[in-house]
Structures are given as C-alpha cells and as structure tokens.
Write an enzyme that holds these catalytic residues in place. Structure first.
Site, PDB file in Angstrom:
ATOM      1  N   GLN A 260     -63.807  36.292  36.819  1.00 46.06           N
ATOM      2  CA  GLN A 260     -64.308  37.107  35.711  1.00 46.06           C
ATOM      3  C   GLN A 260     -65.328  36.309  34.915  1.00 46.06           C
ATOM      4  O   GLN A 260     -65.972  36.830  34.022  1.00 46.06           O
ATOM      5  CB  GLN A 260     -63.150  37.508  34.790  1.00 46.06           C
ATOM      6  CG  GLN A 260     -62.097  38.342  35.471  1.00 46.06           C
ATOM      7  CD  GLN A 260     -60.836  38.421  34.630  1.00 46.06           C
ATOM      8  OE1 GLN A 260     -60.731  39.215  33.711  1.00 46.06           O
ATOM      9  NE2 GLN A 260     -59.866  37.578  34.944  1.00 46.06           N
ATOM     10  N   ASN A 261     -65.460  35.026  35.274  1.00 44.58           N
ATOM     11  CA  ASN A 261     -66.335  34.151  34.494  1.00 44.58           C
ATOM     12  C   ASN A 261     -67.793  34.365  34.851  1.00 44.58           C
ATOM     13  O   ASN A 261     -68.125  34.602  36.012  1.00 44.58           O
ATOM     14  CB  ASN A 261     -65.958  32.691  34.723  1.00 44.58           C
ATOM     15  CG  ASN A 261     -64.535  32.409  34.281  1.00 44.58           C
ATOM     16  OD1 ASN A 261     -63.950  33.211  33.549  1.00 44.58           O
ATOM     17  ND2 ASN A 261     -63.980  31.305  34.709  1.00 44.58           N
ATOM     18  N   VAL A 262     -68.641  34.225  33.858  1.00 48.59           N
ATOM     19  CA  VAL A 262     -70.078  34.348  34.100  1.00 48.59           C
ATOM     20  C   VAL A 262     -70.713  32.963  34.251  1.00 48.59           C
ATOM     21  O   VAL A 262     -71.914  32.843  34.409  1.00 48.59           O
ATOM     22  CB  VAL A 262     -70.767  35.191  32.988  1.00 48.59           C
ATOM     23  CG1 VAL A 262     -70.172  36.601  32.957  1.00 48.59           C
ATOM     24  CG2 VAL A 262     -70.660  34.534  31.621  1.00 48.59           C
TER      25      VAL A 262
ATOM     26  N   HIS B 164     -67.844  40.076  36.601  1.00 45.08           N
ATOM     27  CA  HIS B 164     -68.489  40.418  35.330  1.00 45.08           C
ATOM     28  C   HIS B 164     -69.925  39.911  35.227  1.00 45.08           C
ATOM     29  O   HIS B 164     -70.475  39.812  34.138  1.00 45.08           O
ATOM     30  CB  HIS B 164     -67.648  39.905  34.148  1.00 45.08           C
ATOM     31  CG  HIS B 164     -66.299  40.564  34.072  1.00 45.08           C
ATOM     32  ND1 HIS B 164     -65.251  40.064  33.327  1.00 45.08           N
ATOM     33  CD2 HIS B 164     -65.840  41.697  34.655  1.00 45.08           C
ATOM     34  CE1 HIS B 164     -64.202  40.867  33.466  1.00 45.08           C
ATOM     35  NE2 HIS B 164     -64.527  41.856  34.266  1.00 45.08           N
TER      36      HIS B 164
ATOM     37  N   THR C 241     -56.356  33.532  33.052  1.00 42.78           N
ATOM     38  CA  THR C 241     -56.854  34.800  32.516  1.00 42.78           C
ATOM     39  C   THR C 241     -55.737  35.487  31.737  1.00 42.78           C
ATOM     40  O   THR C 241     -54.582  35.471  32.166  1.00 42.78           O
ATOM     41  CB  THR C 241     -57.403  35.749  33.605  1.00 42.78           C
ATOM     42  OG1 THR C 241     -57.611  37.042  33.031  1.00 42.78           O
ATOM     43  CG2 THR C 241     -56.485  35.874  34.809  1.00 42.78           C
ATOM     44  N   SER C 242     -56.101  36.075  30.607  1.00 37.07           N
ATOM     45  CA  SER C 242     -55.091  36.743  29.767  1.00 37.07           C
ATOM     46  C   SER C 242     -54.692  38.094  30.353  1.00 37.07           C
ATOM     47  O   SER C 242     -53.779  38.739  29.851  1.00 37.07           O
ATOM     48  CB  SER C 242     -55.631  36.933  28.348  1.00 37.07           C
ATOM     49  OG  SER C 242     -56.786  37.754  28.367  1.00 37.07           O
TER      50      SER C 242
HETATM   51  N1  APR Z   1     -56.001  26.195  31.627  1.00 37.08           N
HETATM   52  C1  APR Z   1     -55.609  27.409  32.100  1.00 37.08           C
HETATM   53  N2  APR Z   1     -55.566  28.507  31.332  1.00 37.08           N
HETATM   54  C2  APR Z   1     -55.943  28.371  30.040  1.00 37.08           C
HETATM   55  C3  APR Z   1     -56.364  27.155  29.486  1.00 37.08           C
HETATM   56  C4  APR Z   1     -56.374  26.011  30.352  1.00 37.08           C
HETATM   57  N3  APR Z   1     -56.760  24.806  29.924  1.00 37.08           N
HETATM   58  N4  APR Z   1     -56.664  27.360  28.183  1.00 37.08           N
HETATM   59  C5  APR Z   1     -56.448  28.661  27.945  1.00 37.08           C
HETATM   60  N5  APR Z   1     -56.008  29.282  29.065  1.00 37.08           N
HETATM   61  C6  APR Z   1     -55.660  30.695  29.288  1.00 37.08           C
HETATM   62  C7  APR Z   1     -55.138  31.424  28.085  1.00 37.08           C
HETATM   63  O1  APR Z   1     -53.727  31.212  27.951  1.00 37.08           O
HETATM   64  C8  APR Z   1     -55.479  32.870  28.434  1.00 37.08           C
HETATM   65  O2  APR Z   1     -54.443  33.477  29.185  1.00 37.08           O
HETATM   66  O3  APR Z   1     -56.852  31.366  29.647  1.00 37.08           O
HETATM   67  C9  APR Z   1     -56.728  32.733  29.306  1.00 37.08           C
HETATM   68  C10 APR Z   1     -58.012  33.140  28.623  1.00 37.08           C
HETATM   69  O4  APR Z   1     -57.980  34.504  28.333  1.00 37.08           O
HETATM   70  P1  APR Z   1     -59.288  35.250  27.797  1.00 37.08           P
HETATM   71  O5  APR Z   1     -59.913  34.443  26.716  1.00 37.08           O
HETATM   72  O6  APR Z   1     -58.897  36.640  27.489  1.00 37.08           O
HETATM   73  O7  APR Z   1     -60.280  35.191  29.052  1.00 37.08           O
HETATM   74  P2  APR Z   1     -60.327  36.132  30.325  1.00 37.08           P
HETATM   75  O8  APR Z   1     -58.972  36.599  30.718  1.00 37.08           O
HETATM   76  O9  APR Z   1     -61.144  35.437  31.341  1.00 37.08           O
HETATM   77  O10 APR Z   1     -61.147  37.372  29.761  1.00 37.08           O
HETATM   78  C11 APR Z   1     -61.477  38.421  30.626  1.00 37.08           C
HETATM   79  O11 APR Z   1     -62.817  39.406  28.940  1.00 37.08           O
HETATM   80  O12 APR Z   1     -64.409  39.532  27.259  1.00 37.08           O
HETATM   81  C12 APR Z   1     -64.174  39.583  28.588  1.00 37.08           C
HETATM   82  O13 APR Z   1     -65.874  39.459  30.115  1.00 37.08           O
HETATM   83  C13 APR Z   1     -64.992  38.629  29.413  1.00 37.08           C
HETATM   84  O14 APR Z   1     -64.493  37.910  31.652  1.00 37.08           O
HETATM   85  C14 APR Z   1     -63.979  38.009  30.339  1.00 37.08           C
HETATM   86  C15 APR Z   1     -62.811  38.977  30.275  1.00 37.08           C
END
Ligand code: APR
Length: 235
Positions: free
Chosen positions: A87-89, A105, A179-180
């Site tokens: 999902q990372n850019v 994304h 990813t959350s």
């Molecule tokens: N290692 C592993 N996981 C981690 C770390 C780490 N060091 N630090 C934080 N996390 C986890 C958090 O616990 C959380 O579950 O990474 C996740 C980040 O979640 P988000 O910030 O919601 O990111 P993501 O899930 O990639 O978001 C999805 O949302 O806004 C959009 O387009 C954007 O691609 C993105 C999408």
C-alpha cells in the site's frame, strides 16, 4: 516449483527507515488532512497543495534506505516465488531488491496526466517516472494536460486490486507486515487467501483481524521478520 508467498505491506514496514506511518500517534494524518492532500476532491479544490504534499513525500525518498525488513522480504525470493503487494507509495521494496511489486496505492516517484472526469482511466504508457524531482502547477504531460501524482487518491478506485486478489488467492502463504488494515479494499485482501494457506501478521499493534489461520507476530517489522524467517525455516 518454488512455493508462492504473497506479502502485503503497509506504512509500518517503512517506519524503521524513518518514514512516518499514517495513523500512529504523530503520523502523517495527524499533521495533514487526507481529504485536503490525498483525495480526488482535494485535488480539484487545490492542486498546488496536493502537488506540494507529494513533492515533499517524493523528495524524502531520495535519501531513504530500505531497512532489514524490506531486505528480508527481498531475500525470500531465493527460496520462494514472492510477490509484494504494497500500500506504500515509497520505493523501498524495489531499493531492497524485490522484483515483483504491486503498488496498490500508486507510486510517489511517478506522475501522469490529469484526465478530467474519469481520472482512474489512464494508460500505463502515460505514467512518467520523475524520480525525486518536484512537479508544479503548469507542468504538462505530452498530451497537454496538467501532471498529477500517480497516486490512488481517496475517492478513486484501486485498479491494481484485481491482480492483487489473484496473487493472494494463488499463494501458499500470506505474510502481512505493518498495516493497520483500515483502508479497503486492501484490508479485505486476506479473505481471498486459500483456506489451507497460513497467514502471518507482523505488527506491534493489535489488529482487527479475526481468522483462525492468522499467527500474529507482535513486533516491529525488522525484529518480526527475523522471527518470521525462523518460523519459516522450522516449518
Ligand atoms: N514495524 C511494523 N509495523 C509498524 C511499525 C514498525 N516499526 N510501526 C508502526 N507499525 C504499524 C502500526 O501498528 C499500524 O498497524 O504500522 C501500521 C500503520 O498503519 P497506517 O498508518 O494506517 O498505515 P497503512 O495501514 O499502510 O495505511 C493504509 O492508508 O492513508 C492511506 O494510502 C494510505 O496506503 C495508506 C493506507
């Protein structure tokens, strides 16, 4: 034939490279309103704001290096047929050496012409790699249209979801890292996994995942990947 591993990643895999996540405390969406900087409505409201936001994201990538988790995912290719669905850019999976990466994304280092009403209907041939250079209002594509980030904005469809579903469905094992699982359709991808395929999740937080096949390795990406590799070797 090598066994197939599908890896779904989110911002957490890049956190230890120094890139902030979106929804953790102090994350990107604490400081920016995603509807202003990363939605299709935001784009039409204020293109300069959106271009500047992605210029900043793109510039940050220049000196950002992949961490041990990206490298461990790339190294899996030695023994497995691996496809990363991210999902990372950012471009850290590519920098780490992963050869098959689906960017659900979009990609911060790329732009394409703005096409009006059906923004999502573009041809891959129109996508331009600008590296780490800024793109400004007035910068035009060869077809004369303003350039926009090659990003799936909120409010747009996710064209790569179909190939991603196929990859997940064909996998012998699914690995989810950082990813959350709050943003669909990416968050629903694991449901397409083969019923016999184990699912491993590496994330320090509790996640809203309810599936008996899931083993949660509750750790940051670098340490969690070390644990995952050990489990894989013992299987
Ligand atoms: N290692 C592993 N996981 C981690 C770390 C780490 N060091 N630090 C934080 N996390 C986890 C958090 O616990 C959380 O579950 O990474 C996740 C980040 O979640 P988000 O910030 O919601 O990111 P993501 O899930 O990639 O978001 C999805 O949302 O806004 C959009 O387009 C954007 O691609 C993105 C999408």
């Amino acid at each position: 034939m090598k066994k197939k591993i599908a890896v779904l990643t989110g911002a957490g895999v890049s956190a230890e490279s120094g890139l902030g996540t979106y929804r953790d405390n102090g994350g990107l969406w604490d400081n920016y309103d995603p509807m202003e900087v990363a939605s299709i409505q935001g784009w039409y409201k204020n293109r300069k704001l959106v271009l500047d936001f992605y210029n900043m994201q793109r510039a940050k990538l220049k000196d950002t290096k992949p961490n041990a988790a990206h490298l461990a995912i790339a190294a899996l290719e030695k023994d497995y047929d691996v496809t990363v669905i991210t999902q990372n850019v950012d471009n850290l999976h590519e920098k780490a050496g992963s050869t098959k990466v689906i960017h659900l994304h979009g990609e911060a280092t790329k732009v394409r012409p703005e096409n009006g009403v059906y923004e999502e209907s573009f041809s891959e041939r129109e996508v331009i790699d600008v590296g780490y250079e800024p793109v400004n209002l007035g910068d035009k594509a060869p077809n004369g249209c303003q350039l926009r980030p090659h990003i799936v904005f909120f409010g747009e469809s996710v064209p790569k979801i179909e190939p991603a579903i196929d990859v997940v469905a064909a996998a012998d094992l699914l690995l989810i890292v950082g990813t959350s699982m709050q943003v669909y359709p990416a968050a629903g991808l694991y449901r397409y996994a083969d019923p016999k395929a184990p699912i491993y999740v590496v994330d320090p937080a509790d996640l809203p995942l309810h599936d008996p096949r899931i083993t949660h390795i509750k750790d940051v990406a670098t340490k969690g990947m070390e644990k995952f590799i050990k489990i894989l070797e013992e299987r």
